[in-house]
Write a protein that holds these residues in place. Sequence first.
Motif, PDB file in Angstrom:
ATOM      1  N   ALA A 122      33.038  54.153  37.108  1.00 23.70           N
ATOM      2  CA  ALA A 122      34.189  54.331  36.211  1.00 23.70           C
ATOM      3  C   ALA A 122      35.527  54.140  36.934  1.00 23.70           C
ATOM      4  N   ILE A 123      35.559  54.538  38.231  1.00 22.77           N
ATOM      5  CA  ILE A 123      36.832  54.524  38.962  1.00 22.77           C
ATOM      6  C   ILE A 123      37.108  53.169  39.612  1.00 22.77           C
ATOM      7  N   TYR A 124      36.085  52.549  40.187  1.00 26.83           N
ATOM      8  CA  TYR A 124      36.297  51.335  40.972  1.00 26.83           C
ATOM      9  C   TYR A 124      36.964  50.203  40.182  1.00 26.83           C
ATOM     10  N   PRO A 125      36.619  49.984  38.914  1.00 27.40           N
ATOM     11  CA  PRO A 125      37.348  48.936  38.176  1.00 27.40           C
ATOM     12  C   PRO A 125      38.860  49.212  38.105  1.00 27.40           C
ATOM     13  N   SER A 126      39.228  50.486  37.931  1.00 30.40           N
ATOM     14  CA  SER A 126      40.654  50.821  37.887  1.00 30.40           C
ATOM     15  C   SER A 126      41.317  50.564  39.242  1.00 30.40           C
ATOM     16  N   LEU A 127      40.611  50.983  40.328  1.00 27.84           N
ATOM     17  CA  LEU A 127      41.174  50.749  41.661  1.00 27.84           C
ATOM     18  C   LEU A 127      41.274  49.266  41.965  1.00 27.84           C
ATOM     19  N   LEU A 128      40.268  48.488  41.576  1.00 30.62           N
ATOM     20  CA  LEU A 128      40.300  47.046  41.811  1.00 30.62           C
ATOM     21  C   LEU A 128      41.445  46.392  41.040  1.00 30.62           C
ATOM     22  N   ALA A 129      41.588  46.800  39.764  1.00 37.70           N
ATOM     23  CA  ALA A 129      42.688  46.246  38.966  1.00 37.70           C
ATOM     24  C   ALA A 129      44.035  46.618  39.557  1.00 37.70           C
ATOM     25  N   GLY A 130      44.151  47.877  40.051  1.00 41.99           N
ATOM     26  CA  GLY A 130      45.406  48.294  40.671  1.00 41.99           C
ATOM     27  C   GLY A 130      45.697  47.526  41.946  1.00 41.99           C
ATOM     28  N   SER A 131      44.668  47.252  42.752  1.00 40.17           N
ATOM     29  CA  SER A 131      44.860  46.489  43.991  1.00 40.17           C
ATOM     30  C   SER A 131      45.307  45.061  43.684  1.00 40.17           C
ATOM     31  N   ILE A 132      44.643  44.446  42.700  1.00 39.53           N
ATOM     32  CA  ILE A 132      45.052  43.086  42.310  1.00 39.53           C
ATOM     33  C   ILE A 132      46.487  43.081  41.804  1.00 39.53           C
ATOM     34  N   ALA A 133      46.845  44.100  41.023  1.00 38.41           N
ATOM     35  CA  ALA A 133      48.217  44.190  40.520  1.00 38.41           C
ATOM     36  C   ALA A 133      49.215  44.349  41.656  1.00 38.41           C
ATOM     37  N   LEU A 134      48.845  45.139  42.693  1.00 43.41           N
ATOM     38  CA  LEU A 134      49.729  45.299  43.849  1.00 43.41           C
ATOM     39  C   LEU A 134      49.955  43.976  44.559  1.00 43.41           C
ATOM     40  N   ILE A 135      48.881  43.212  44.740  1.00 39.47           N
ATOM     41  CA  ILE A 135      49.011  41.909  45.412  1.00 39.47           C
ATOM     42  C   ILE A 135      49.893  40.967  44.595  1.00 39.47           C
ATOM     43  N   VAL A 136      49.647  40.922  43.281  1.00 39.32           N
ATOM     44  CA  VAL A 136      50.456  40.047  42.417  1.00 39.32           C
ATOM     45  C   VAL A 136      51.918  40.461  42.437  1.00 39.32           C
ATOM     46  N   VAL A 137      52.154  41.774  42.383  1.00 41.71           N
ATOM     47  CA  VAL A 137      53.534  42.269  42.400  1.00 41.71           C
ATOM     48  C   VAL A 137      54.221  41.916  43.724  1.00 41.71           C
ATOM     49  N   ALA A 138      53.487  42.085  44.846  1.00 37.56           N
ATOM     50  CA  ALA A 138      54.075  41.757  46.149  1.00 37.56           C
ATOM     51  C   ALA A 138      54.443  40.283  46.238  1.00 37.56           C
ATOM     52  N   VAL A 139      53.541  39.412  45.749  1.00 31.07           N
ATOM     53  CA  VAL A 139      53.821  37.969  45.789  1.00 31.07           C
ATOM     54  C   VAL A 139      55.019  37.615  44.908  1.00 31.07           C
ATOM     55  N   LEU A 140      55.002  38.143  43.664  1.00 31.92           N
ATOM     56  CA  LEU A 140      56.108  37.858  42.747  1.00 31.92           C
ATOM     57  C   LEU A 140      57.429  38.409  43.284  1.00 31.92           C
ATOM     58  N   ALA A 141      57.391  39.616  43.851  1.00 29.93           N
ATOM     59  CA  ALA A 141      58.619  40.197  44.404  1.00 29.93           C
ATOM     60  C   ALA A 141      59.150  39.358  45.560  1.00 29.93           C
ATOM     61  N   THR A 142      58.226  38.850  46.399  1.00 33.00           N
ATOM     62  CA  THR A 142      58.663  37.993  47.513  1.00 33.00           C
ATOM     63  C   THR A 142      59.300  36.710  46.998  1.00 33.00           C
ATOM     64  N   VAL A 143      58.677  36.105  45.988  1.00 35.20           N
ATOM     65  CA  VAL A 143      59.230  34.865  45.422  1.00 35.20           C
ATOM     66  C   VAL A 143      60.594  35.121  44.790  1.00 35.20           C
TER      67      VAL A 143
END
Length: 475
Positions: A154-175
């Motif tokens: 139940a938890i791992y999908p949320s953590l995985l989605a949050g990690s992917i969101a962090l990576i996307v946010v970091a890339v977008l913020a850098t751009v």
Amino acid sequence: MRWPLRYQILIPMVGILVCAIVVVTFLQAWLATNQIKLQIRDQFRQIAHTLNEATFPLTGAVLNQTKGLSGADFVLVRQDNKVLSSTRPDYLPTAIKQEPPDWNQLQISDVIETGDAHYFHTVVKIQQRVRTDELRYLHIYYPVKAYREALSNAIYPSLLAGSIALIVVAVLATVIAGRVTRPLQRLDRKVAQIAHGDFHPMVLPSRNDEIHDLSISINQMAELLGDFEDEVKRSERLKTLGQLRGAIAHQLRNAVTGCRIALDLYLRKCANSDQDETLQVANRQLCMIEQYLQSFLDNKAGHFCSFAPVCLNEIVERLMSLLEPTARHGGIQLINDSVEEPLTVEGDAESLEQLMSNLVLNAIEATLSVKTEPDSQSLSEAEVRLRLFPSGQESVTLEVTDTGPGPEPAIINKMFEPLVTAKKDGTGLGLFVAREIVENHNGRLHWERRGGQTCFIVELPVYQVENASVEITNR
């Protein structure tokens, strides 16, 4: 320590977004954990209710079937803690110290260790009224490992989605930070260049936003500062010129006066010297130099309080006789192509003569610079031409054309400024004084290249006899 602007924008932006994502992720994990606990509790409440309402005996086979459905072990005991049926014969439940709850109040919270595994343990009352009214107790053992597996799923999908969101946010913020800071860094470098005296305009970005508007403002500021610097330099040159003018002019006038006195004495002693044209030209040149120096001493500098009608043809004739020996000495033809009709302007005769003299002498020097080169022009090609003619009903034009190479590119935009010259022995005052004289006569001075020749053009307003008559009548 100074942080680059990119990091000053990127770090707060990423920090806020990361905090938001982390909070949302942990909130989802907490909700999923509670949801799993509630699901397990409700599942065993439903099992306890089903077994309590069952019309069949709760034998070991029934409990094993229930175990296959729920994944938990069950032990059914009487009030005296005697085991009636069990999914694990090796389990020996502890004696019940307090009255267990009914099925609808079942909670799974206690963790016990049985054998080599850990279980959530709870006890619920079972009373099958159909066959017997005897009160029995059902021990439920749910594996902690199964609970943790369900929790992980139940938890791992949320953590995985949050990690992917962090990576996307970091890339977008850098751009985004790079898109914002790169133009700002260009503007910062341009401002630094302006501070070091480079006022050339920067290339405007293609984007149409505040950065584009700021770039336009910086270019305008650079242009204004460049004009201001030119004006300051010009004022400094004029100030320097004013400081040097008095001392130099005073000394030169004394020397010129001595030369004139010596020449006059010689003319008086020698009876035939009055017929010597060369001595007469030299005497007139000295007189003209003395007049120029006197103008400097009087702080005239091309500014006049009153004008009088002046015939330009007469000034041209005098200059031809004065400057023709200089041109002939350099092997240059001095040609007068002026019209014969009198052309009169309102102005100062001495200053207009100085104006024409400066332009003709500059033309002679420019032509001589070509003749001294190894691959120089022939004698017949080296010439300086004066042309005075009416250019309209209200203006007269003087053109001074030479076969020289023209002004050097480095001084084209500022050759009318004081103390600016490309000549090794030049003073940089000839064209400056000429422009001052023309402007104070409400005229215009400019130059152009015509078929390999350089032409300086002076345009002056014609003296209007009608206006002069009106002024005399009004007086």
